[in-house]
Design a protein around this motif. Structure first.
Motif, PDB file in Angstrom:
ATOM      1  N   ASP A 230    -111.726  55.730  44.429  1.00  0.00           N
ATOM      2  CA  ASP A 230    -111.410  54.414  43.989  1.00  0.00           C
ATOM      3  C   ASP A 230    -110.603  54.187  43.660  1.00  0.00           C
ATOM      4  O   ASP A 230    -109.748  54.633  42.200  1.00  0.00           O
ATOM      5  N   HIS A 293    -114.618  54.233  34.568  1.00  0.00           N
ATOM      6  CA  HIS A 293    -115.690  54.395  35.112  1.00  0.00           C
ATOM      7  C   HIS A 293    -115.910  55.344  36.276  1.00  0.00           C
ATOM      8  O   HIS A 293    -114.933  55.949  35.936  1.00  0.00           O
ATOM      9  N   HIS A 300    -119.476  53.202  41.226  1.00  0.00           N
ATOM     10  CA  HIS A 300    -119.955  53.025  39.406  1.00  0.00           C
ATOM     11  C   HIS A 300    -120.995  53.920  38.953  1.00  0.00           C
ATOM     12  O   HIS A 300    -121.704  53.573  39.765  1.00  0.00           O
ATOM     13  N   THR A 320    -112.612  57.155  36.556  1.00  0.00           N
ATOM     14  CA  THR A 320    -111.382  56.347  36.900  1.00  0.00           C
ATOM     15  C   THR A 320    -110.867  55.296  35.956  1.00  0.00           C
ATOM     16  O   THR A 320    -111.216  55.716  34.798  1.00  0.00           O
ATOM     17  N   GLU A 322    -107.632  52.652  34.662  1.00  0.00           N
ATOM     18  CA  GLU A 322    -107.451  51.053  35.618  1.00  0.00           C
ATOM     19  C   GLU A 322    -107.399  50.158  34.645  1.00  0.00           C
ATOM     20  O   GLU A 322    -107.743  49.132  34.742  1.00  0.00           O
ATOM     21  N   GLU A 336    -104.793  52.216  39.764  1.00  0.00           N
ATOM     22  CA  GLU A 336    -106.560  52.891  39.055  1.00  0.00           C
ATOM     23  C   GLU A 336    -106.335  54.259  39.903  1.00  0.00           C
ATOM     24  O   GLU A 336    -106.072  54.495  41.306  1.00  0.00           O
TER      25      GLU A 336
HETATM   26 MN   LIG Z   1    -112.690  51.777  40.259  1.00  0.00          MN
END
Ligand SMILES: [Mn+2]
Length: 362
Positions: A230, A293, A300, A320, A322, A336
């Protein structure tokens, strides 16, 4: 007591994870790391001594081929799934389920079915325990996450060289190139937001055309062997004016400061506060989500780095980081990256360029 990969679950003598109809619970793949297949209408039963997988004929051979330490069975009809689980659970007393994911229809039917075979079965909600178990990744999980992150990083570095007539074309390039580099699929629908649209953190990619001086915010990730990356990078078309540059530098500083403080033993909310306090000085109320997260089988994955998170970071957790600033009718910047927590710091997983706001010529 049942040992999961990096954790121990107490006070249950079986754990049952059910993919009821099309409702896939990613925990199914935590216990049975199968790369291929969908596994709707399937279940895994974990006991202290064995793992049992129950699926349709459709995917039975895939399961058998990929799993060495799991006993695989297939049913004849999908209507047999819950009754077969009930038969198997005969003699078990404390059975853990993932209440956050099991559909009510499956739960209530299973409860009725087990009373036919077993008088005293108690179902226990293991959702919190299993989220915690998943926070610390095994080496096998980390290898898959790293691969997903490598693909994502390479694509992030290529974005300025794609053609950028509008949002959807940029998103198409990103997803095409992730796939070409070995992604199983996109981890989630790619966000490609131009200008004011970048002020919406969960914007759905549309048709907006490129315009000089507008931000291009791209949030995307590869999925590889069911594990996710991510990443977000924000660019600008043509020349960056001082305001656009200043917001970018602020968000970057917030991210770097927060990351510097990451190591085993630190409390998640203290990391969030570092980024948030800096951004609040300049753009109060415009950092409208958590700092990060946990990441894994789900994008997530259950843990968070947020204002209210008392989670203590431990080696092997993946998050992450971000921060963002979102200005209505103007635009937003988010940067991120994904990291692995280590004893004394962190390992960066997505070292795509970000040192300055990249200007994309149009
Ligand atoms: Mn994210």
């Amino acid at each position: 007591v049942i040992s999961c990969q990096n954790a121990i679950v107490e006070n249950v003598d079986a754990i049952v994870i059910i993919n009821y109809k099309t409702a896939i619970d990613k925990l199914f793949f935590y216990f049975t790391p199968i790369r291929s297949g969908v596994f709707e209408n399937s279940a895994v039963i974990v006991t202290p001594n064995e793992k049992i997988l129950l699926t349709s004929k459709l995917e039975f051979e895939t399961a058998q081929n990929e799993l060495k330490d799991v006993q695989c069975y297939h049913y004849e009809s999908i209507y047999d799934l819950l009754p077969t689980i009930a038969v198997f659970l005969k003699g078990y007393r404390n059975v853990g389920l993932n209440f956050e994911k099991i559909p009510y229809a499956a739960y209530s039917r299973l409860k009725k079915l087990v009373t036919r075979h077993s008088t005293s079965i108690a179902f226990k909600d293991l959702s919190a325990e299993l989220v915690n178990a998943r926070l610390i990744k095994t080496n096998e999980e980390l290898e898959k996450i790293k691969k997903a992150c490598d693909i994502t990083t390479q694509v992030a570095n290529e974005i300025p060289s794609y053609d950028h007539p509008n949002e959807k074309t940029v998103a198409a390039h990103i997803e095409f190139n992730m796939r070409k580099r070995g992604a199983t699929s996109p981890a989630f629908s790619t966000i490609s937001a131009i200008g004011p649209n970048s002020a919406d953190p969960h914007y759905t990619t549309g048709d907006r055309p490129t315009k000089s001086g507008d931000y291009l915010l791209t949030d995307f990730g590869a999925e590889y062997a069911r594990y996710n990356a991510d990443l977000t990078r924000t660019f600008i078309f043509d020349k960056a004016n001082p305001k656009a540059k200043k917001i970018y530098e602020l968000v970057l500083q917030a991210q770097l400061d927060a990351m510097d403080a990451i190591h085993a033993g630190v409390v998640a909310k203290d990391i969030d506060a570092i980024a948030r306090n800096l951004i609040e000085k300049y753009y109060p109320g415009r950092f409208i989500h958590s700092l990060g997260h946990s990441l894994g089988l789900e994008v997530h994955d259950g843990g968070s780095i947020s204002r209210h998170s008392d989670l203590v970071l431990e080696p092997g957790m993946v998050f992450t980081v971000e921060p963002g600033v979102y200005l209505r009718d103007y635009g937003g910047v988010r940067i991120e990256d994904d990291i692995i927590v280590t004893k004394n710091g962190f390992i960066p997983l997505t070292p795509a360029k970000k040192e300055e706001l990249i200007e994309i010529p149009i």
